[in-house]
Design an enzyme around this catalytic site. Structure first.
Site, PDB file in Angstrom:
ATOM      1  N   SER A 157      57.634  27.694   0.714  1.00  0.00           N
ATOM      2  CA  SER A 157      56.568  27.899  -0.088  1.00  0.00           C
ATOM      3  C   SER A 157      55.687  28.877   0.810  1.00  0.00           C
ATOM      4  CB  SER A 157      55.913  26.410  -0.355  1.00  0.00           C
ATOM      5  OG  SER A 157      54.693  26.616  -1.091  1.00  0.00           O
ATOM      6  N   TYR A 171      50.665  34.805  -6.671  1.00  0.00           N
ATOM      7  CA  TYR A 171      51.405  34.274  -5.728  1.00  0.00           C
ATOM      8  C   TYR A 171      51.209  32.699  -5.558  1.00  0.00           C
ATOM      9  CZ  TYR A 171      53.628  34.175  -0.940  1.00  0.00           C
ATOM     10  OH  TYR A 171      54.365  33.714  -0.003  1.00  0.00           O
ATOM     11  N   LYS A 175      53.645  29.456  -5.547  1.00  0.00           N
ATOM     12  CA  LYS A 175      54.266  28.754  -4.407  1.00  0.00           C
ATOM     13  C   LYS A 175      53.878  27.311  -4.500  1.00  0.00           C
ATOM     14  CE  LYS A 175      56.334  32.007  -2.077  1.00  0.00           C
ATOM     15  NZ  LYS A 175      57.725  31.759  -1.595  1.00  0.00           N
TER      16      LYS A 175
HETATM   17  N1  NDP Z   1      55.817  36.876   5.124  1.00  0.00           N
HETATM   18  C1  NDP Z   1      55.017  36.192   4.940  1.00  0.00           C
HETATM   19  O1  NDP Z   1      53.876  36.343   5.411  1.00  0.00           O
HETATM   20  C2  NDP Z   1      55.301  34.942   4.503  1.00  0.00           C
HETATM   21  C3  NDP Z   1      56.456  34.641   3.550  1.00  0.00           C
HETATM   22  N2  NDP Z   1      56.665  33.426   2.831  1.00  0.00           N
HETATM   23  C4  NDP Z   1      57.930  33.350   1.965  1.00  0.00           C
HETATM   24  O2  NDP Z   1      58.994  33.697   2.671  1.00  0.00           O
HETATM   25  C5  NDP Z   1      59.934  34.071   1.746  1.00  0.00           C
HETATM   26  C6  NDP Z   1      60.701  35.240   2.519  1.00  0.00           C
HETATM   27  O3  NDP Z   1      59.692  36.417   2.850  1.00  0.00           O
HETATM   28  P1  NDP Z   1      59.912  37.360   3.878  1.00  0.00           P
HETATM   29  O4  NDP Z   1      61.118  36.950   4.729  1.00  0.00           O
HETATM   30  O5  NDP Z   1      58.574  37.730   4.299  1.00  0.00           O
HETATM   31  O6  NDP Z   1      60.180  38.617   2.839  1.00  0.00           O
HETATM   32  P2  NDP Z   1      61.026  39.849   3.049  1.00  0.00           P
HETATM   33  O7  NDP Z   1      60.622  40.543   2.231  1.00  0.00           O
HETATM   34  O8  NDP Z   1      61.207  40.066   4.351  1.00  0.00           O
HETATM   35  O9  NDP Z   1      62.683  39.259   2.454  1.00  0.00           O
HETATM   36  C7  NDP Z   1      62.656  38.916   1.316  1.00  0.00           C
HETATM   37  C8  NDP Z   1      64.037  38.794   0.893  1.00  0.00           C
HETATM   38  O10 NDP Z   1      64.405  38.245  -0.475  1.00  0.00           O
HETATM   39  C9  NDP Z   1      65.333  39.033  -1.305  1.00  0.00           C
HETATM   40  N3  NDP Z   1      64.796  39.119  -2.526  1.00  0.00           N
HETATM   41  C10 NDP Z   1      63.612  39.620  -3.147  1.00  0.00           C
HETATM   42  N4  NDP Z   1      63.489  39.565  -4.434  1.00  0.00           N
HETATM   43  C11 NDP Z   1      64.757  39.082  -4.632  1.00  0.00           C
HETATM   44  C12 NDP Z   1      65.421  38.643  -6.002  1.00  0.00           C
HETATM   45  N5  NDP Z   1      64.796  38.909  -7.272  1.00  0.00           N
HETATM   46  N6  NDP Z   1      66.678  38.290  -6.131  1.00  0.00           N
HETATM   47  C13 NDP Z   1      67.372  38.451  -4.985  1.00  0.00           C
HETATM   48  N7  NDP Z   1      66.793  38.238  -3.736  1.00  0.00           N
HETATM   49  C14 NDP Z   1      65.508  38.888  -3.659  1.00  0.00           C
HETATM   50  C15 NDP Z   1      64.849  40.526  -0.701  1.00  0.00           C
HETATM   51  O11 NDP Z   1      66.339  41.359  -0.631  1.00  0.00           O
HETATM   52  P3  NDP Z   1      66.237  42.399  -1.987  1.00  0.00           P
HETATM   53  O12 NDP Z   1      65.028  43.041  -2.065  1.00  0.00           O
HETATM   54  O13 NDP Z   1      67.539  43.216  -1.335  1.00  0.00           O
HETATM   55  O14 NDP Z   1      66.908  41.561  -3.337  1.00  0.00           O
HETATM   56  C16 NDP Z   1      65.129  39.971   0.864  1.00  0.00           C
HETATM   57  O15 NDP Z   1      66.358  39.684   1.435  1.00  0.00           O
HETATM   58  C17 NDP Z   1      59.228  34.517   0.413  1.00  0.00           C
HETATM   59  O16 NDP Z   1      59.331  33.438  -0.412  1.00  0.00           O
HETATM   60  C18 NDP Z   1      57.801  34.682   0.973  1.00  0.00           C
HETATM   61  O17 NDP Z   1      57.126  34.447   0.025  1.00  0.00           O
HETATM   62  C19 NDP Z   1      55.818  32.589   2.946  1.00  0.00           C
HETATM   63  C20 NDP Z   1      54.694  32.525   3.727  1.00  0.00           C
HETATM   64  C21 NDP Z   1      54.643  33.843   4.538  1.00  0.00           C
HETATM   65  C1  VSD Z   2      39.476  23.246   8.893  1.00  0.00           C
HETATM   66  C2  VSD Z   2      40.622  24.199   8.943  1.00  0.00           C
HETATM   67  C3  VSD Z   2      40.528  25.588   8.945  1.00  0.00           C
HETATM   68  C4  VSD Z   2      41.161  26.107   7.618  1.00  0.00           C
HETATM   69  C5  VSD Z   2      41.647  27.546   7.870  1.00  0.00           C
HETATM   70  C6  VSD Z   2      42.242  28.012   6.562  1.00  0.00           C
HETATM   71  C7  VSD Z   2      43.179  28.992   6.785  1.00  0.00           C
HETATM   72  C8  VSD Z   2      43.970  29.387   5.651  1.00  0.00           C
HETATM   73  C9  VSD Z   2      44.937  30.475   5.979  1.00  0.00           C
HETATM   74  C10 VSD Z   2      45.626  30.870   4.464  1.00  0.00           C
HETATM   75  C11 VSD Z   2      46.946  31.732   4.986  1.00  0.00           C
HETATM   76  C12 VSD Z   2      47.699  32.201   3.881  1.00  0.00           C
HETATM   77  C13 VSD Z   2      48.850  32.948   4.252  1.00  0.00           C
HETATM   78  C14 VSD Z   2      49.748  33.163   3.191  1.00  0.00           C
HETATM   79  C15 VSD Z   2      51.029  33.651   3.540  1.00  0.00           C
HETATM   80  C16 VSD Z   2      51.939  34.434   2.619  1.00  0.00           C
HETATM   81  O1  VSD Z   2      52.357  33.563   2.170  1.00  0.00           O
HETATM   82  C17 VSD Z   2      51.933  35.835   2.435  1.00  0.00           C
HETATM   83  N1  VSD Z   2      51.707  36.470   3.612  1.00  0.00           N
HETATM   84  C18 VSD Z   2      53.302  36.226   1.881  1.00  0.00           C
HETATM   85  O2  VSD Z   2      53.533  37.559   1.916  1.00  0.00           O
END
Ligand code: NDP
Ligand code: VSD
Length: 335
Positions: A157, A171, A175
């Site tokens: 998530s 988004y 999530k």
């Molecule tokens: N980076 C961040 O800040 C954060 C990320 N997340 C979550 O973590 C997970 C991974 O993110 P992250 O590692 O940053 O992303 P990346 O973009 O680095 O990697 C995403 C991966 O998912 C694959 N992908 C995307 N769409 C599809 C699809 N439709 N079918 C199959 N594969 C797919 C991509 O390959 P391809 O495109 O070739 O399919 C790739 O392998 C996500 O769910 C994201 O929402 C959560 C919190 C923070």
């Molecule tokens: C009293 C406590 C203080 C609270 C502080 C609250 C801070 C909130 C931070 C929110 C961060 C959201 C990140 C989402 C990341 C993500 O999923 C994407 N980057 C994906 O691409």
């Protein structure tokens, strides 16, 4: 929310959820958190399968894993939003590498933007990729896990799935759905000895984060900018450590941990914090262009420097909805 301790539904501490040679499937395994997690699983001797759409990135990720000593790496090209493709891909991987002991659903995308600026497709698209793209792989592996009485499902998530972060209406909602699904499944599958854990990362330094930067409104940065992006390797290590401890909720940083445990109780405080950060960000953006002092008074509030506008100001803001700062921004929307 999920207190520690066996009586509260937390599985006993154990490392045996993954034995060397067992098969771990990682969706989104060709990049970012998925690839880092696949590497950590391979380091523990798992046979790992990466699933994603792009075959080139898949192959170079697999080659990288092999170079760093993975026992065996398989890949499958599939779009997680396509139920039939996912099912076929998982079946092929299971034939090649054995029953799936661990599934990590890291495939996902994000599209930040202000609610009024987001196209409808952002909402449908993110439900498809982030929610259904988590659901279909789970549906594909869980029957066999239940039949074997063994298995671990790890969903990804986000902190944006714990609290409402402005800019993440499409988004964040998807999530939140991932989190809801994970919590229900944990309870349902526990009697079958299939474990379910949901991970709540803050910003992580990956291609996805880089890609979303161009869409992020200033207020999203202002709220999430509190936390410096983590490296995917760190996230992966904490995911495995969380599963080792039998945690159903895995937070990878302090703030996430705080929000997961006390988010409900902290909600009023959090809203104040969000309003303060959003107000400040919009004001900053506005004064950059207009040098508005009036806005400063409105958003910063009176003496005391609490960051909370005085009551009369809040009331006025309430009357006018999201007026003032936000409305003035519409023409300069980044989305
Ligand atoms: N980076 C961040 O800040 C954060 C990320 N997340 C979550 O973590 C997970 C991974 O993110 P992250 O590692 O940053 O992303 P990346 O973009 O680095 O990697 C995403 C991966 O998912 C694959 N992908 C995307 N769409 C599809 C699809 N439709 N079918 C199959 N594969 C797919 C991509 O390959 P391809 O495109 O070739 O399919 C790739 O392998 C996500 O769910 C994201 O929402 C959560 C919190 C923070
Ligand atoms: C009293 C406590 C203080 C609270 C502080 C609250 C801070 C909130 C931070 C929110 C961060 C959201 C990140 C989402 C990341 C993500 O999923 C994407 N980057 C994906 O691409």
């Amino acid at each position: 929310m999920f207190p520690r301790g066996k009586a509260d539904g937390v599985a006993p501490r154990q490392r045996s959820w993954l034995r060397p040679g067992e098969h771990a499937i990682v969706t989104g395994g060709s990049s970012g958190i998925g690839l880092a997690t696949a590497a950590a699983l391979a380091d523990r001797g798992a046979v790992v399968s990466l699933l994603a759409r792009g075959s080139e990135r898949l192959e170079s990720a697999a080659a990288w894993l092999r170079r760093r000593g993975a026992v065996a790496v398989h890949t499958a090209v599939a779009d997680v939003t396509d139920r039939a493709q996912v099912t076929r891909a998982v079946e092929g991987l299971v034939r090649a590498a054995g029953p799936c002991a661990v599934l990590v659903t890291s495939a996902g995308q994000s599209r930040p933007g202000r609610f009024l600026g987001l196209p409808d497709e952002a909402f449908t698209g993110l439900v498809e990729v982030d929610y259904l793209g988590t659901l279909w792989p789970i549906r594909a592996v869980v029957p066999q896990m239940v039949a074997r009485g063994r298995g671990t499902v790890v969903t990804i998530s986000s902190v944006a799935g714990l609290i409402g972060v402005p800019g993440y209406s499409a988004y964040g909602a998807a999530k939140f759905a991932v989190r809801g699904l994970s919590e229900v499944l944990r309870g349902e599958l526990a009697p079958h000895r299939v474990r379910v854990a949901c991970v709540f990362p803050p910003d992580v330094d990956t291609p996805q984060l880089a890609a979303e930067r161009r869409w992020r409104p200033v207020e999203t940065d202002a709220v999430s900018g509190t936390i410096a992006p983590l490296r995917p390797e760190v996230v992966a290590a904490r995911i495995l450590a969380g599963v080792d401890r039998g945690r159903p909720v895995i937070c990878v940083d302090r703030i996430g941990g705080l929000l997961a445990r006390f988010g409900g109780v902290l909600a009023p405080l959090l809203r104040r914090y969000v309003d303060h950060r959003v107000g400040g960000a919009l004001l900053g953006a506005a004064s950059g262009v207009r040098g508005s002092r009036r806005g400063a008074g409105r958003w910063r509030g009176g003496a005391g420097g609490s960051g909370r506008p005085a009551r009369s100001h809040r009331a006025r803001r309430g009357e006018r909805g999201a007026a003032g700062g936000p409305r003035r921004r519409t023409r300069r929307e980044s989305v």
